[in-house]
Scaffold this motif. Structure first.
Motif, mmCIF file in Angstrom:
data_model
loop_
_atom_site.group_PDB
_atom_site.id
_atom_site.type_symbol
_atom_site.label_atom_id
_atom_site.label_comp_id
_atom_site.label_asym_id
_atom_site.label_seq_id
_atom_site.Cartn_x
_atom_site.Cartn_y
_atom_site.Cartn_z
ATOM 1 N N LYS A 216 1.048 -1.476 -0.294
ATOM 2 C CA LYS A 216 -0.028 -0.075 -0.653
ATOM 3 C C LYS A 216 1.065 1.525 0.044
ATOM 4 O O LYS A 216 0.471 2.406 -0.439
ATOM 5 C CB LYS A 216 -0.823 -0.018 1.194
ATOM 6 N N GLN A 217 2.250 1.192 0.583
ATOM 7 C CA GLN A 217 2.807 3.052 0.749
ATOM 8 C C GLN A 217 3.505 1.865 -0.497
ATOM 9 O O GLN A 217 3.756 3.329 -1.007
ATOM 10 C CB GLN A 217 3.877 2.142 1.606
ATOM 11 N N LEU A 218 3.555 1.346 -1.633
ATOM 12 C CA LEU A 218 4.263 1.385 -2.837
ATOM 13 C C LEU A 218 3.273 2.427 -3.653
ATOM 14 O O LEU A 218 3.588 3.155 -4.270
ATOM 15 C CB LEU A 218 5.200 0.304 -3.014
ATOM 16 N N ALA A 219 2.284 1.804 -3.443
ATOM 17 C CA ALA A 219 0.578 2.254 -4.690
ATOM 18 C C ALA A 219 0.787 4.297 -4.148
ATOM 19 O O ALA A 219 0.998 4.796 -4.826
ATOM 20 C CB ALA A 219 -0.182 1.602 -3.399
ATOM 21 N N THR A 220 0.846 4.704 -3.303
ATOM 22 C CA THR A 220 1.052 5.480 -2.778
ATOM 23 C C THR A 220 1.968 6.605 -4.148
ATOM 24 O O THR A 220 1.978 7.720 -4.377
ATOM 25 C CB THR A 220 1.695 6.699 -1.767
ATOM 26 N N LYS A 221 2.882 5.851 -4.619
ATOM 27 C CA LYS A 221 4.208 6.581 -5.547
ATOM 28 C C LYS A 221 3.840 6.049 -6.539
ATOM 29 O O LYS A 221 4.468 7.210 -7.405
ATOM 30 C CB LYS A 221 5.360 5.553 -5.322
ATOM 31 N N TYR A 222 2.459 5.783 -6.825
ATOM 32 C CA TYR A 222 1.907 5.318 -9.024
ATOM 33 C C TYR A 222 0.990 6.730 -8.495
ATOM 34 O O TYR A 222 -0.155 6.411 -9.128
ATOM 35 C CB TYR A 222 1.766 3.674 -8.853
ATOM 36 N N GLY A 223 0.604 7.151 -7.315
ATOM 37 C CA GLY A 223 -0.525 7.989 -7.512
ATOM 38 C C GLY A 223 -1.377 7.863 -6.304
ATOM 39 O O GLY A 223 -2.830 8.388 -6.915
ATOM 40 N N VAL A 224 -1.720 6.513 -6.420
ATOM 41 C CA VAL A 224 -3.108 5.636 -5.840
ATOM 42 C C VAL A 224 -2.954 6.354 -3.866
ATOM 43 O O VAL A 224 -2.193 6.212 -3.648
ATOM 44 C CB VAL A 224 -2.977 4.709 -5.417
ATOM 45 N N ALA A 225 -4.025 6.611 -3.808
ATOM 46 C CA ALA A 225 -4.117 7.319 -1.791
ATOM 47 C C ALA A 225 -4.466 5.729 -1.512
ATOM 48 O O ALA A 225 -4.851 5.252 -1.940
ATOM 49 C CB ALA A 225 -5.035 7.917 -1.612
ATOM 50 N N ILE A 226 -4.647 5.920 0.031
ATOM 51 C CA ILE A 226 -4.525 4.796 1.144
ATOM 52 C C ILE A 226 -5.230 5.571 2.314
ATOM 53 O O ILE A 226 -5.213 6.525 2.663
ATOM 54 C CB ILE A 226 -3.163 4.657 1.252
ATOM 55 N N ASP A 227 -5.625 4.672 2.606
ATOM 56 C CA ASP A 227 -6.307 4.430 3.957
ATOM 57 C C ASP A 227 -5.419 5.318 5.289
ATOM 58 O O ASP A 227 -5.892 6.606 5.348
ATOM 59 C CB ASP A 227 -7.637 3.894 4.715
ATOM 60 N N MET A 228 -4.477 4.797 5.914
ATOM 61 C CA MET A 228 -3.389 4.790 6.301
ATOM 62 C C MET A 228 -2.696 3.896 6.476
ATOM 63 O O MET A 228 -2.335 2.429 6.467
ATOM 64 C CB MET A 228 -4.090 5.095 8.000
ATOM 65 N N PRO A 229 -1.451 4.031 6.665
ATOM 66 C CA PRO A 229 -0.314 3.338 6.969
ATOM 67 C C PRO A 229 -0.613 2.532 8.390
ATOM 68 O O PRO A 229 -1.099 3.136 9.387
ATOM 69 C CB PRO A 229 1.104 4.590 7.654
ATOM 70 N N HIS A 363 -13.676 0.086 12.847
ATOM 71 C CA HIS A 363 -12.813 0.066 13.397
ATOM 72 C C HIS A 363 -11.680 0.258 12.756
ATOM 73 O O HIS A 363 -10.344 -0.649 13.089
ATOM 74 C CB HIS A 363 -13.171 -1.521 13.973
ATOM 75 N N THR A 364 -11.354 0.732 11.557
ATOM 76 C CA THR A 364 -10.273 0.809 10.761
ATOM 77 C C THR A 364 -8.986 2.475 11.775
ATOM 78 O O THR A 364 -10.229 3.209 11.207
ATOM 79 C CB THR A 364 -10.314 0.705 9.549
ATOM 80 N N LEU A 365 -8.332 2.177 12.438
ATOM 81 C CA LEU A 365 -7.931 3.150 13.457
ATOM 82 C C LEU A 365 -6.315 3.470 12.788
ATOM 83 O O LEU A 365 -5.996 2.444 12.864
ATOM 84 C CB LEU A 365 -8.318 2.555 14.757
ATOM 85 N N PRO A 366 -5.880 5.064 13.306
ATOM 86 C CA PRO A 366 -4.947 4.604 13.525
ATOM 87 C C PRO A 366 -3.854 4.153 14.658
ATOM 88 O O PRO A 366 -3.815 3.862 15.684
ATOM 89 C CB PRO A 366 -4.242 6.264 13.199
ATOM 90 N N THR A 367 -2.916 3.023 13.979
ATOM 91 C CA THR A 367 -1.894 2.384 14.920
ATOM 92 C C THR A 367 -1.006 3.279 15.349
ATOM 93 O O THR A 367 -0.228 4.622 14.698
ATOM 94 C CB THR A 367 -1.546 1.353 14.427
ATOM 95 N N ALA B 219 9.056 10.993 4.752
ATOM 96 C CA ALA B 219 9.129 11.612 6.784
ATOM 97 C C ALA B 219 7.967 11.247 6.690
ATOM 98 O O ALA B 219 7.774 10.123 8.375
ATOM 99 C CB ALA B 219 8.601 12.877 6.707
ATOM 100 N N THR B 220 6.820 10.445 5.786
ATOM 101 C CA THR B 220 5.937 9.309 6.574
ATOM 102 C C THR B 220 6.582 7.957 6.657
ATOM 103 O O THR B 220 6.099 7.309 7.333
ATOM 104 C CB THR B 220 5.111 9.850 5.360
ATOM 105 N N LYS B 221 7.322 7.674 5.993
ATOM 106 C CA LYS B 221 7.641 6.471 6.929
ATOM 107 C C LYS B 221 8.045 6.036 8.492
ATOM 108 O O LYS B 221 8.211 4.798 9.270
ATOM 109 C CB LYS B 221 9.199 5.799 5.868
ATOM 110 N N TYR B 222 8.932 8.045 8.405
ATOM 111 C CA TYR B 222 8.928 7.735 10.126
ATOM 112 C C TYR B 222 7.724 7.683 11.001
ATOM 113 O O TYR B 222 7.899 8.260 12.038
ATOM 114 C CB TYR B 222 9.613 8.672 10.775
ATOM 115 N N GLY B 223 6.445 8.026 9.979
ATOM 116 C CA GLY B 223 4.673 8.179 11.245
ATOM 117 C C GLY B 223 4.515 9.608 10.723
ATOM 118 O O GLY B 223 3.959 10.240 12.088
#
Lengths: 427, 427
Positions: A216-229, A363-367, B219-223
């Motif tokens: 998912k993190q790599l997807a953001t490099k291709y312009g796709v947004a994600i819900d959260m890390p 229940h999809t929450l930031p950890t 920076a996002t990789k470091y939270g």
């Protein structure tokens, strides 16, 4: 469990550290699979499905007939439970709708903000032994309320080439438009680039293991947004002598059973309560089917004694828990002053399980401390806000000189000209 | 300029491609500097400031005396313009405040959602020949309305070790709490890890060159969260014969002057207008101080003729422009149906410059097609929403069985137990 009494503030950051995960090696694998899916599309998808899920599929999209059959196999009682949960989730997320914000900032200058749905989204639902159909509800219900047009769900098939009945039932109940038997990195890559079968989407939601997280993190490099890390799930409970130790123990255990890397922390101003909870945990854990894994998480858990609520609050805000349970006499103090948390559960009769499944909150929450800057998934996660403005002749006459002065000072002459041209015509 | 008549739909994605940027080499540099700043803190910051900005600073924080002196040097007329812009930006962003969303999803189950400020944020303001003080307004004003406690601004010093007077004036006017003379990768690294001088922050906002963009991604990789991934600025205008060709040309040029990689697109159902705008551009460009760079962007710009509004709309939504100007007879058609855009400017008297500076909307917007999934910066960018829930005995009796059934079906026994324990006590 480790009991820590009055930790020194300079040791907090070490004390509150999450279990670290190294992702270096995973990144190479993820990049390789992304490149392959980008190049070869469905052929690559099929290859990795065979490799990782051990099944060779001719058709990766789930058919309406399959969904119908799967739905008929879900016990009626469970269907009703799912419908009850869905109704509560709908109620809570529909209430989050906001109206257009419209303001005349100066005479002749109308500005407004509107939220519009993200047109195409992807939902990732992990497979494995436990089918996480509750996550389907948490993502597809608000997506539908927001008005997303294409809601694509990917979930890995089992060895028989199937997705769990409950997941398929929840998907059709909540208006998912397409379901694919694709999991892991290849699912995220498929949603990122699109293939002949899988539509390309603009944002990807959902939990997953380390591979899915890095993908998912790599997807953001291709312009796709994600819900959260995403990181391992976590719970912090603050409790005093008014708390029921047995309930607190059961909540801590419910978090711990997610996995050996789950984080469980109890903060208290009562040493007595810490002792009671500890012995309750030892009692209750014996009956859990996932006891071994749960024990590992409990071994890493922390019971922290602090002298007063102010210190407790500061420590909790520093940790920024995903789930935060408050079982104290002065619960309002924590409710009013918590700055960093994903979701907050108040009082003895509000177990985290309620929010995990059926009370209506997401229940999809930031950890991993991300609640310092990130919201959990909510209705806005499925929309973006667009601003609009319309200026009249009077409006540009009013504000034109301001714009000219600022553009000039920033050395942007063409920005100034765009106004000057208009002003000259109007003067 | 390239004029394209009735492009075939299968060629759209090629036609609408943004100028690509390769970032591979940059990543190594960024990683190296991050590691150094993490290890050596301010010593590393000072080293890179000397290396990249050509100045050796003993003290990187700007003092109150420096700010006062800088402010006194800003011309009174410009100060007033900045204050006018600030007032409009305040009005528009304050209107975006939302109330707590509170719902009883079932009897005895109270759920609510509240937005709370992100406690510590960092603002990055580029240096260079043009001091972008307008961006200070766009970021610090909503941060203040949201209630962020620590608002840290970093901007590179010039060879004399100074930050532009206008930036310092805007910073103090808008309630920035600390200003540092640090730019580029080292600024983002400092905000990510914190140093003795620079506070660690939870979210970083602001534009920058490719180095800053890649640093923000790291920076996002470091939270640390970021406002959004950034790319070169872009403008798409849709116009017909009701548009003023001279105004349209001036708007396209104002975008083009940002840099050679800026994107400028005009879509029209009128070939006559395309011709008129083209000749207006050739006329107007001669008087621009940044003519050479502007010409490069204009060379890459596209004038696209399409047969009707439906095709135009589809193409525009596919492109997802950062800035979108509508100068057509049936403007409502575009206003109502635009799905993907950062900010929309309507009518002949609404130049993009208005939104860039002073109308009240934010100018930090999603480029590179990201408006398909991302909002521009708005009040919510400086908050996160937290959910709360409180369940009564009656509430858990109502919903308990639903939770038990779902937890059991997901194989999460401890989640079920947390409810069963409570139900047993209550029954």
């Amino acid at each position: 469990m480790k009991t820590i009494i009055n930790p020194n503030k300079k040791d907090w950051s070490e004390l509150l550290k999450r279990p670290t995960q190294t992702v270096e090696n995973i990144e190479n694998t993820v990049t390789e699979i992304f490149n392959d899916v980008q190049r070869r599309g469905d052929k690559a998808i099929t290859k990795y499905t065979e490799l990782f899920d051990g099944v060779n599929l001719n058709e990766i999209q789930v058919s309406p007939a399959e969904i119908e059959k799967a739905s008929s196999l879900v016990p009626e009682e469970l269907k009703e439970a799912i419908q009850t949960a869905k109704a509560n989730i709908e109620t809570f997320h529909a209430a989050q709708k906001t109206e257009r914000v419209s303001v005349q900032t100066s005479k002749g200058i109308d500005c407004w903000q509107e939220k519009r749905p993200i047109q195409k989204i992807g939902l990732y639902i992990p497979g494995g032994t436990a089918p996480l159909f509750s996550t389907v509800l948490m993502l597809a219900v608000p997506a539908n309320i927001a008005g997303c047009k294409e809601i694509v769900l990917c979930s890995p098939p089992n060895k028989e080439g199937k997705i769990a009945n409950e997941i398929l039932y929840a998907a059709q109940l909540c208006g998912v438009t397409k379901v694919f038997k694709v999991g892991g990195i290849q699912a995220i890559a498929g949603l990122t680039f699109g293939t002949d079968a899988i539509p390309q989407v603009y944002k990807i939601f959902g939990p997953g293991n380390q591979y899915v997280t890095v993908a998912k993190q790599l997807a953001t490099k291709y312009g796709v947004a994600i819900d959260m890390p995403a990181g391992p799930s976590e719970l912090l409970v603050v409790a005093d002598d008014t708390a029921n130790a047995s309930y607190v123990a059961s909540d801590l255990l419910s978090q711990a059973e997610h996995g050996a890397d789950s984080q469980v922390i109890l903060v208290s101003t009562s040493k007595l309560l810490l002792d009671k909870v500890q012995s309750e945990i030892q009692k209750q854990i014996l009956n859990l089917p996932r006891m071994e894994m749960t024990q590992k998480a409990i071994d890493n858990s922390k019971l922290i004694y602090v002298e007063n609520d102010d210190i407790a609050l500061e420590l909790i805000n520093e940790y920024a828990p995903e789930h935060f349970i408050i079982c104290t006499k002065n619960e309002d103090f924590y409710v009013d002053n918590i700055a960093n948390a994903g979701s907050v559960f108040i009082g003895n009769y509000t177990p985290e399980s309620a929010g995990d499944y059926a009370s209506g909150t997401n229940h999809t929450l930031p950890t991993n401390g991300f609640s310092k800057a990130y919201s959990g998934v909510n209705l806005d996660s499925f929309t973006k806000s667009i601003t609009f403005q319309k200026i009249t002749k009077e409006g540009i006459l009013n504000i034109g000189n301001t714009i000219e002065l600022m553009a000039e000072a920033e050395g942007l002459q063409a920005h100034k000209n765009a106004v000057t041209l208009r002003l000259n015509d109007l003067k």
